[in-house]
Design a protein around this motif. Structure first.
Motif, PDB file in Angstrom:
ATOM      1  N   ALA A 200       0.824  -1.208   0.000  1.00  0.00           N
ATOM      2  CA  ALA A 200       0.000   0.000   0.000  1.00  0.00           C
ATOM      3  C   ALA A 200       0.858   1.258   0.000  1.00  0.00           C
ATOM      4  CB  ALA A 200      -0.923  -0.004   1.220  1.00  0.00           C
ATOM      5  N   ARG A 201       1.992   1.219   0.757  1.00  0.00           N
ATOM      6  CA  ARG A 201       2.879   2.381   0.801  1.00  0.00           C
ATOM      7  C   ARG A 201       3.510   2.609  -0.568  1.00  0.00           C
ATOM      8  NH1 ARG A 201       5.716   0.674   4.539  1.00  0.00           N
ATOM      9  NH2 ARG A 201       4.581   1.661   6.271  1.00  0.00           N
ATOM     10  N   GLN A 202       3.913   1.548  -1.235  1.00  0.00           N
ATOM     11  CA  GLN A 202       4.519   1.689  -2.566  1.00  0.00           C
ATOM     12  C   GLN A 202       3.502   2.251  -3.571  1.00  0.00           C
ATOM     13  OE1 GLN A 202       6.651  -1.827  -3.954  1.00  0.00           O
ATOM     14  NE2 GLN A 202       6.962  -2.489  -1.815  1.00  0.00           N
ATOM     15  N   VAL A 203       2.253   1.796  -3.465  1.00  0.00           N
ATOM     16  CA  VAL A 203       1.222   2.309  -4.384  1.00  0.00           C
ATOM     17  C   VAL A 203       1.016   3.803  -4.187  1.00  0.00           C
ATOM     18  CG1 VAL A 203      -1.234   2.207  -4.949  1.00  0.00           C
ATOM     19  CG2 VAL A 203       0.057   0.094  -4.638  1.00  0.00           C
ATOM     20  N   MET A 204       0.983   4.252  -2.931  1.00  0.00           N
ATOM     21  CA  MET A 204       0.785   5.669  -2.649  1.00  0.00           C
ATOM     22  C   MET A 204       1.951   6.510  -3.155  1.00  0.00           C
ATOM     23  SD  MET A 204      -2.147   6.081  -1.351  1.00  0.00           S
ATOM     24  CE  MET A 204      -1.949   7.764  -0.769  1.00  0.00           C
ATOM     25  N   GLN A 205       3.181   5.941  -3.062  1.00  0.00           N
ATOM     26  CA  GLN A 205       4.356   6.709  -3.474  1.00  0.00           C
ATOM     27  C   GLN A 205       4.515   6.752  -4.987  1.00  0.00           C
ATOM     28  OE1 GLN A 205       7.497   4.735  -1.320  1.00  0.00           O
ATOM     29  NE2 GLN A 205       7.045   5.807   0.618  1.00  0.00           N
ATOM     30  N   THR A 206       4.186   5.634  -5.635  1.00  0.00           N
ATOM     31  CA  THR A 206       4.441   5.553  -7.086  1.00  0.00           C
ATOM     32  C   THR A 206       3.190   5.742  -7.929  1.00  0.00           C
ATOM     33  OG1 THR A 206       4.110   3.154  -7.083  1.00  0.00           O
ATOM     34  CG2 THR A 206       6.340   3.966  -6.631  1.00  0.00           C
ATOM     35  N   ARG A 207       2.000   5.678  -7.291  1.00  0.00           N
ATOM     36  CA  ARG A 207       0.731   5.766  -8.004  1.00  0.00           C
ATOM     37  C   ARG A 207       0.618   4.649  -9.039  1.00  0.00           C
ATOM     38  NH1 ARG A 207      -2.677   8.386  -5.243  1.00  0.00           N
ATOM     39  NH2 ARG A 207      -3.920   8.796  -7.129  1.00  0.00           N
TER      40      ARG A 207
END
Length: 634
Positions: A200-207
């Protein structure tokens, strides 16, 4: 404020949830049980002691009746089976002790013995500290033989302490077990959740919504991972849909704003249309009114012609009233309806309304009864507008009353307020219509067979005008065919018992002829008005444009000039300003005669230099009053 370790770690939060849930559950359950137990103890103890008092009263009544203290003491001794009872006694009607019982425990512990200070002739109980006192009267054949008094231990506080100690012990043991379970769950559940958190953190950072979390089990955590991955797929789909929706929403918002602007423009144009319509309707009505006045000049006229003339005058007045109502619709809806107050006599306003509506009432064959106070009543009001209210109410009473009816127009003063009633015996108003009668365009009689019609704004206008005077307009009716009553209530300034004849101070008529200038592009209007004024002995000249009037005025030097506003070329405002610049016209009275009658139009004419503003079709009486008196009678 949550401590930082619980903010940063879901495992710590899980432990906190388990511990807090256990603690709160135990606390709530224990509190409920405590309240329930203490309440049951309270009610059970009172009922038990009162029952014992009733039993003692029943079995001891003969002993009191036959004055047998020994037997009474034996009966009281039976209370030893109830350890909670520490003291009991039989009392005579005068309150003296007849027999007594004191528990052995009370004697050993040397507990103080208390006696009731309350009225023992009425059954009751009282709790004082750790004691419960109950008294029960002994009644036989309606005669009080005495009373039973019982004092018992009320151990609520001891019971509360014991219960709290038990609750604390249970909670300590339960929380210890909950801590063990929470520690085990923290390791078993939070590991897979941390993996989902990293994705989830990676999705928020990279979209990058194409990322997916790895699934390690088929239990609920595995279901959570599947749901998380499905959510990412749905978010990816909706992100694209949202972008398209935003473009569509922006387009709809622009269309909505354009529609709102169009509505505002349409509303403004509607008001302008009503004002223009009223102006354009007044223009042809003005020469018609003058033409009818010319026909009224002395001469031979057959009865049929006389009847036709009366009909035309009546219908012309109806047209003028409808035009005025049409303009008032715009004033009411835009909140531009205003009044000009002054101290006036109420009776004169009522008389003006009677003069306006009297002929209409007479034509319908109604009997009008007028009842005015003998003393003049001074009110702060707009005489023209208040007379319009009374006239509207009288016209309504005449319209909705069958021919040959009775109308009563009366006024009185109560508690510093003038109360004016218009009462009729007409068709009445249904109960469900009373709340709506003052609405815009509401018609009391909506049948096709009704004799009289209108726009349905008279009552709405009247109520608004009365409210602008700080008063109120009320309506009442007993129902269909039972007539109706309209009541106007306004404040009274003062009653004058010694008022003189108002005619004594009225201005004197100027008998010498005046030089009159009539300026209007409506040739029929000024030509017919010239005929009327010339017949009255005045010298009249005509001009059909502003330029012609300006060229003529310097040479003619009129005493009074009646100017139209809406003329081609030079309008009436510009002409008035130009005439005010001529030194020889310094004392000339300028009167605007126009179909434009809104408040802004009156303000514009005042700023342009006009002394008066008359609305077409102006009455001949008003025109003559301005020529001969210099003002219009109100």
């Amino acid at each position: 404020m949550m401590p930082r370790p619980f903010k940063d770690s879901i495992s710590n939060k899980l432990m906190l949830v388990v511990m807090a849930t256990t603690f709160i559950t135990l606390l709530v359950y224990g509190s409920i049980m405590l309240v329930f137990d203490l309440r049951g103890y309270h009610e059970e103890l009172i009922n038990d002691v009162r029952t014992q008092a009733s039993i003692v009263a029943d079995v001891s009544a003969p002993a009191l009746e036959f004055n047998d203290p020994q037997t009474a003491s034996q009966h009281l001794g039976l209370l030893r089976t109830r350890p909670v009872i520490i003291h009991a006694a039989l009392l005579t009607p005068s309150g003296e002790r007849f027999a007594e019982y004191i528990s052995a425990r009370s004697t050993r512990e040397e507990e103080p013995i208390a006696w009731p200070s309350r009225n023992n002739r009425v059954a009751g109980y009282v709790i004082e500290g750790n004691r419960l006192e109950v008294w029960q009267p002994l009644v036989k054949d309606g005669q009080i033989l005495g009373s039973v008094y019982i004092s018992a231990r009320y151990e609520l506080s001891n019971r509360l302490v014991n219960y709290v100690l038990i609750l604390v012990g249970v909670m300590a043991a339960s929380l210890g077990f909950a801590l063990f379970i929470a520690t085990w769950l923290r390791g078993a559940l939070t590991g897979p959740i941390f993996a989902v958190t990293d994705i989830a953190r990676q999705v928020m950072q990279t979209r990058d919504f194409a990322l997916r979390a790895e699934k390690h089990s088929e239990d609920e955590i595995g279901v959570l991972v599947d749901a998380f991955n499905d959510m990412l797929r749905e978010i990816e789909r909706r992100a694209k849909a949202l972008e398209a929706s935003n473009h569509s929403l922006e387009h709809e918002m622009s269309e909505r704003q354009a529609a709102e602007r169009a509505l505002r423009i349409a509303d403004r144009r509607k008001d302008e249309f009503l004002a223009t319509l009223a102006h354009e309707l007044r223009n042809p009505l003005a020469p018609l009114a003058n033409g009818l006045r010319i026909l009224r000049l002395p001469g031979q006229m057959s009865p049929e012609q006389q009847t036709a003339l009366v009909v035309m005058e009546r219908q012309l007045k109806q047209m003028v009233r409808l035009v005025d109502d049409l303009l008032d619709v715009s004033r009411i809806t835009t909140g531009k309806l205003t009044i000009t107050k002054s101290l006036v006599d109420l009776q004169s306003i009522m008389q003006s309304a009677i003069e306006t509506s009297g002929l209409f009432i007479e034509e319908l064959g109604h009997d009008l009864e007028v009842d005015m106070p003998a003393r003049p009543i001074c009110i702060d009001a707009d005489p023209v507008r208040l007379a319009q209210v009374f006239s509207n109410l009288l016209n309504n009473a005449a319209k909705y009353t069958p021919r040959g009816g009775k109308i009563r127009f009366s006024a009185r003063v109560e508690n510093g307020q003038a109360i004016i009633d218009v009462v009729d015996n007409g068709i009445g108003i249904e109960a469900e219509m009373l709340a709506e009668i003052f609405g815009m365009f509401i018609q009391v009689d909506q049948s096709l067979e009704r004799d009289q019609a209108g726009l349905g704004v008279g009552l709405a206008l009247s109520k608004r005008l009365v409210e602008l005077h700080g008063g109120n307009l009320l309506v009442g009716s007993a129902g269909h065919s039972l007539g109706s009553t309209f009541t106007v209530v306004v404040d009274v300034e003062h009653e004058n018992a010694d008022a003189g004849d108002p005619r004594a101070s009225s201005p004197k008529t100027r008998v010498e002829p005046c030089r009159v200038l009539l300026v209007d592009d409506n040739v029929d209007f000024v030509t017919s008005l010239k005929t009327l004024l010339t017949h009255s002995g005045h010298e009249v000249r005509l001009a059909h444009s502003g330029a012609d009037a300006l060229a003529m005025a310097g040479e003619y030097v009129p005493d009074i000039a009646f100017l139209d506003i809406g003329m081609p070329g030079m309008n009436g405002y510009d002409l008035a300003r130009a005439l005010r610049q001529l030194p020889e016209l310094a004392h000339c009275t300028l009167v605007a005669v126009t179909g434009w009658g809104q408040e802004k139009d009156r303000q514009l004419s005042k700023e342009a230099g006009f002394d008066h503003h008359l609305l077409k079709p102006a009455s001949l009486e008003d025109i003559k009053a301005l020529i001969e008196f210099g003002s219009v009678a109100t």
